[in-house]
Design a protein around this motif. Structure first.
Motif, PDB file in Angstrom:
ATOM      1  N   GLU A 115       0.856  -1.209   0.106  1.00  0.00           N
ATOM      2  CA  GLU A 115      -0.049  -0.067  -0.184  1.00  0.00           C
ATOM      3  C   GLU A 115       0.982   1.339   0.120  1.00  0.00           C
ATOM      4  OE1 GLU A 115      -2.524   0.845   3.316  1.00  0.00           O
ATOM      5  OE2 GLU A 115      -4.219   1.292   1.983  1.00  0.00           O
ATOM      6  N   GLU A 116       1.929   1.205   0.830  1.00  0.00           N
ATOM      7  CA  GLU A 116       2.937   2.482   0.596  1.00  0.00           C
ATOM      8  C   GLU A 116       3.423   2.592  -0.554  1.00  0.00           C
ATOM      9  OE1 GLU A 116       5.075   2.148   4.950  1.00  0.00           O
ATOM     10  OE2 GLU A 116       6.189   3.164   3.631  1.00  0.00           O
ATOM     11  N   VAL A 139       0.907   4.207  -2.820  1.00  0.00           N
ATOM     12  CA  VAL A 139       0.558   5.477  -2.666  1.00  0.00           C
ATOM     13  C   VAL A 139       1.594   6.524  -3.074  1.00  0.00           C
ATOM     14  CG1 VAL A 139       0.144   7.125  -0.718  1.00  0.00           C
ATOM     15  CG2 VAL A 139      -1.123   4.803  -0.819  1.00  0.00           C
ATOM     16  N   ARG A 140       2.920   5.904  -2.846  1.00  0.00           N
ATOM     17  CA  ARG A 140       4.073   6.634  -3.242  1.00  0.00           C
ATOM     18  C   ARG A 140       4.330   6.807  -4.678  1.00  0.00           C
ATOM     19  NH1 ARG A 140       7.674   4.975   1.207  1.00  0.00           N
ATOM     20  NH2 ARG A 140       7.697   6.549   2.658  1.00  0.00           N
TER      21      ARG A 140
END
Lengths: 368, 368, 368, 368, 368
Positions: free
Chosen positions: A213-214, A217-218
């Protein structure tokens, strides 16, 4: 520009590595029971525990003959066989009265988890799951458990990985509850250990999901796409091992075998609850990964949207300037303003003011 | 450019071939039982095995009359009929006491797999699946099995393909378990062979899925799209044959027919487990193909996204240069810098520096 | 350009006709039982068959009074009423002892298929499906069947369409099985005929699906979109008629009515199997249409993707040339190369070589 | 341009009004039973019918005391209370022997439809649905029905809307079936009226769906998007009221209460069938709205696709002309053709012929 | 431009904060029962109520020994323990006869809600949900309830949050129904309070959904995307707590324990109804969030569509002007019109009229 180019090249050169396509093959491989292709184990390690309330003997690395000799015993016998060879299993089957169909199941590859009972033998196949940190994949080891009158046999594929160690320590402790109970309680603790280990594996998958998820998003890139694809595959592996365990324990709960003391039903019910919880959790993981895929898609769209807007704005803002430049760059004999002192500045002012007016319009429409 | 053009042309000229639209028709064809349209088989091959524990006779290529004469026999009789003709089946039905409804089912086309029993006859229809490597499609052959007192009849559509060969060899071996058991055990081994063959077919589909994934990752083109579409169709075929088999065997398990010995229930339970596993697996395949379709879509989007970014960047970077060129290309009488010695270089420097500044801005925003 | 323009115009002028929005209204129309709005039929045609094993009388176009007079008869009576009028149905209901709730159901519009029994009457409502080749829609005709002691009544909405003709011929043949059996066997053949007709309708839908797929692959246009939308609507119609039929027959199978001979259960079981197969098949159609919609979307995206790539490439390739043209088109006093003999050729060479270098880069990145 | 601008502005100024976001709040509001927040009704209207086969008294606008006095009566009593006040309900509860839990349920807000029975009272809560043509939303009114020995109580929230009028007229007719039957038949007719009214409401939703489809096909705009969003919300409301009604009636069917005569089961079964049909239909509506959303998305994509193609074509066609203009606009000393008499015409011809050749290429590739 | 830049920068600098990725970890954390990692509570607060119909004693902040001494009591005892320490729970378990498996469950973390009974103890674990307004997340506190003969024990994790206060007040009121009933009624009120509190939490989620919808409609940005992602996560948390509660209460309803008076079944049935309603509602929420995600995607597409159209139009309209400018900017010796007096104005007129004609064409095609 260099590093950028390299980044693109990396994607182009080894996308297959990123996407782990060979993993697909492994996951989809099936169980052709007609012609079992199980390789004979290179090494076989047999460990036995013979115990009752008061005493316990730990027999490490014993031979098959020694193990078979433990059959008739007034204490409870637990024999763990690491590494499967057809001849060994056949001999165990014969000595301990295990039906040939069960022997076949022990030797089969990719068996679906199940519990069954024939005569005085209760038989379960389940998968032990491990998370391979290096390759970031789930690995499973098929474990067959046999409960008979006063004995428990466990067959593992691989001598190296074993989740029963903590259990062994507990067994050696004189005050342990296992020691005071019958063989079915040992059977329960073995199943319980295996099911509880699923949660540890899922914890790892949970971390992978969090990292994914990180990453999404990044920076929603080919790499994220590969990771989504990889984790969806591992979900299939997880599901395949975890879902049938509910039936495995459910079958034991409904069994009316004499091997199972009614007092211990509550313990099996506890394992059942854990199995249900594991299934619930894997449903949540599934929801989560689908939610992340949606997030990925939306994020990619949103970024593209932003790029599109910049394009639209730049195109719109500079187009009038280009046209004005073109107008006054024509070679006509008579062009108004051309010889006016401030002509050039009028043109440049128009080039600036028209875009500014357009910007104001765009902002009013909420386009950026 | 040539090869490129040709590549595009290939897509345009024969997309229908790529997408196998005629396959859709085959898959969706139905079973108008009112007017069965089964063609009479060109050749009919009848093979019979008459055996008991001690002896076995193999009768190859016998005539129908010879086959019918085997009816009353103190040994177990297995007659396999390859190739279906209405008259033959009617005669078999009459002689062996098979209900006319079953005879109709044997002759019908695209019958849904099922088990039924009337009087002293147990009747199953299942599909044998084959993977046609050349056309990359699943083919199915309808097989009807009839279990009666001391006899088993099997009806196959096609004389050429047969998965029972291994079974025949085993039957001839004197020590084989089939020989020591009743006709219902033979019935079990036949069903078991058919179900186990599903796994071999799925293994092939698994390979196709793996290749598809590689193709999608490497190059998401019309070809990949065609392959996804084709495999989704084959999944429907797979599902149609595999799903009802659980009921087929489940019906036998619940049957209280005298034809079935209680001792052999465990063997049918084994087939049942395999059928469940086949269903599980085909669910996994379905998950996998949907996951690949998502992968395909996301990959296509990602690639388009990259192209869009390059467009945006090129457009943005060169637009100021075009405008500057336009400004100093106007034919005004007085344009500043025009007669300055370094004017041209100022303009060119602006043409270079503005894009560089823009690039820095874009990179800061993480746009590439 | 003309034909192109016209093609676009056609889409713009009559998209509603393409999308058959008025069909939505028809499909979604409901059954306000409070105030039944069934129109009285213009013509009513009553046909009766009175038969036993040995004799059969065919009474065509008889009056209601004649039909009612057939009530007490030692032979089996089948009265078929084409065209519904409230008064007629009420009279039939009274004479044959049909409960008022059933009379209401016969007269209601868009009744959900169901079976029910009150006193000595078994009552079923099902939909006969027809495929209207011209409008390419499914049409349904509500058929009510009533089984009583020695009689069967069938009520059809429309005198023109009838699927029972083949059945009538069979009935007249002296050797036909129907003649030797009770009224319930006639009831079975009627239901069987209706269910089997579903397969013929689905065959037509299958053809429509196949054509749709071809159309999508060849040319994904507004027309394909309209066709997908239309077929999805017809699927809803199909589902609404086919799904409840399983319950209709299932209810009969579980019924313990004296009207049903246990011997004939196997025939109703056969209809049940066909109903299940029809449901399976309509599930497959649903999968297929969703798969085609995905195909459509992906195909449209892929085509747009290609167009986008061409745009990107043309934009990128020509942009440098425009800038170079702009640079040397500026009116500065001193511009290098301007008076060089080969200056022009240098510029043109740059205009050609930069795009060629760019093309090589794009190809390396696999962008086309 | 004016009207266009205004059209855009309208979307920007009041999108929230279009999307009915405050409706989301209403739909999601819940039932905090701990602290019921029902407001006391402003007016309460009580109407009573006291009837048997021969006589009927209609008591309009009676006081609570009058109503309570009707309790012990040898005729059947139906009291309808429009408008809920805690004290009134408490008094009714006490007098008619209604359990406090039921009284609580009558007063609660947004109660889930259900049937329950305690002692000699059968209690149902259902929602009456109304379609508000003006706001285009579904409105629901909670109706509580109580069946006791010889009496029926109905509690409605709102005195203004009432669907029981037709029923009242029927009740007054001496020949009506309700008059000849017990109180449970009245209970049936009440439930039947409510369920049948669902179909009228759905008919309205069907019209909304039809209009939506027309709108989407004609012009897929923010307005269509808002309408899809709004109708999906109303579907949730519909589902919430309609789905539990099956259980409501199912509970009555399975009840063994003495209040329900076995003869009347068939009537409740009829309501049950209608409830199932209502659920089926709302499933169809759901399918339809999802199908329309897909249609919307595909239509938007198709339109954008067309715009993209025009852009691509215009860009490609004019780009060479721009470059040629640039080439001959450079100020080099020696440019070939520049002083040729036909030079200009050569250039213009190239500007025209290159696009024409490109057009031919595009058409060959099927791009437009 | 400044504020715009800053807006973009904000997204780029802290998207992780927006998306609450660390929340994913929390949600996916699991229950490794093998090695419970529950921290010992810092403070433990014990409150006891000892009551019967006539008297009630409230004992606040008592020690464990005091609490344990309440075991044998002729009045009903409710002991609430806020804060969990292993030793305390062990002592309670021993004194009150709670099975060690239940003690383990009380101490475990993230236990799945369930009810179980061993010997004379009924044991439930449920989650109390709270909505943290500040962080906008759902928080849950595991509550264990134990019902024994004449006593109820409740174990809460956290001393600070407590939803039982209203209940305490009611308990102190002499006329309260709880006081006149057995311990099982208290057990019911506790469960009822917990379940009813779910509705309050959902009300908050409903507000969040409403705000989200407003935000999406107003401005579909990264922020909306983050909010969708966040709320989908909270839905998973909600589901995990709410869904199993149906089983929790269902188990009590089916229990035949002597601890439960048959009279009170109706109260537990009421909680059951509320649990079902909570599940229904959370299904609605799920529908709603998926509907909003679709809305988001469609809205983003629609906006992009509009931007694309503007681009297309501007590109198309200005392209001819650029070409015309280019044509007359070429330096050919003979260019027609160049020395015509009105030449410039002809060119400018063409630059204006061509776009106007194009605009008319576009409008005719309904492109804007």
């Amino acid at each position: 520009m260099k590093s950028q180019t390299e980044k693109y090249l990396r994607y182009i050169l080894n996308p297959l590595e990123l996407f782990a396509t060979e993993r697909t093959r492994e996951i989809l491989s099936v169980n052709p029971t007609v012609a079992p292709v199980r390789e004979e184990a290179a090494t076989v390690v047999i460990t036995a525990y013979v115990y009752n309330k008061d005493t316990i003997d730990e027999l490490k690395n014993i031979s098959i003959d020694q193990a078979l000799a433990l059959k008739n015993n007034d204490r409870i016998v637990w024999i763990n066989i690491d590494g499967l060879r057809k001849d060994d299993i056949d001999r165990f089957g014969e000595t301990f009265g295990v039906h040939p169909l069960f022997v076949e199941d022990i030797l089969s590859v990719n068996q679906r988890p199940k519990t069954d009972e024939i005569d005085d033998i209760l038989f379960s196949v389940v998968n032990m799951l491990f998370y391979n940190d290096e390759k970031q994949v789930l690995e499973h080891e098929q474990i067959s458990l046999i409960l008979g009158k006063n004995f428990v046999l466990t067959f593992q594929e691989d001598a190296e990985r074993d989740v029963f160690n903590a259990l062994r320590e507990r067994l050696k402790a004189p005050a342990s509850r296992t020691r005071t109970k019958q063989a079915d309680y040992l059977y329960y603790t073995l199943l319980d250990t295996i099911v509880d280990h699923y949660f540890i594996v899922m914890e790892k998958l949970g971390e992978a999901l969090e990292n994914l998820e990180e990453e999404i998003v990044r920076n929603s890139s080919t790499r994220s796409l590969a990771h989504i694809s990889i984790i969806r595959k591992e979900m299939i592996v997880l599901k395949r091992s975890v879902y049938p365990v509910r039936e495995v324990v459910g079958h034991i709960l409904k069994s009316e075998s004499d091997l199972l003391n009614e007092d211990n039903t509550r313990y099996f019910k506890d394992v059942y609850d854990h199995a249900v919880q594991a299934i619930d959790l894997s449903e949540n993981y599934r929801d989560m990964i689908m939610s992340m895929q949606d997030l990925y898609i939306n994020n990619v769209n949103l970024k593209m949207n932003e790029v599109m807007k910049v394009m639209a704005i730049v195109t719109c803002l500079l187009a009038p300037a280009t046209v004005i430049g073109g107008i006054f760059g024509m070679n006509f004999g008579t062009i108004p303003l051309l010889h006016n002192q401030w002509g050039f500045w009028f043109a440049v002012a128009a080039m600036l003011l028209i875009p500014i007016w357009m910007l104001a319009q765009f902002r009013k429409r909420g386009w950026f």
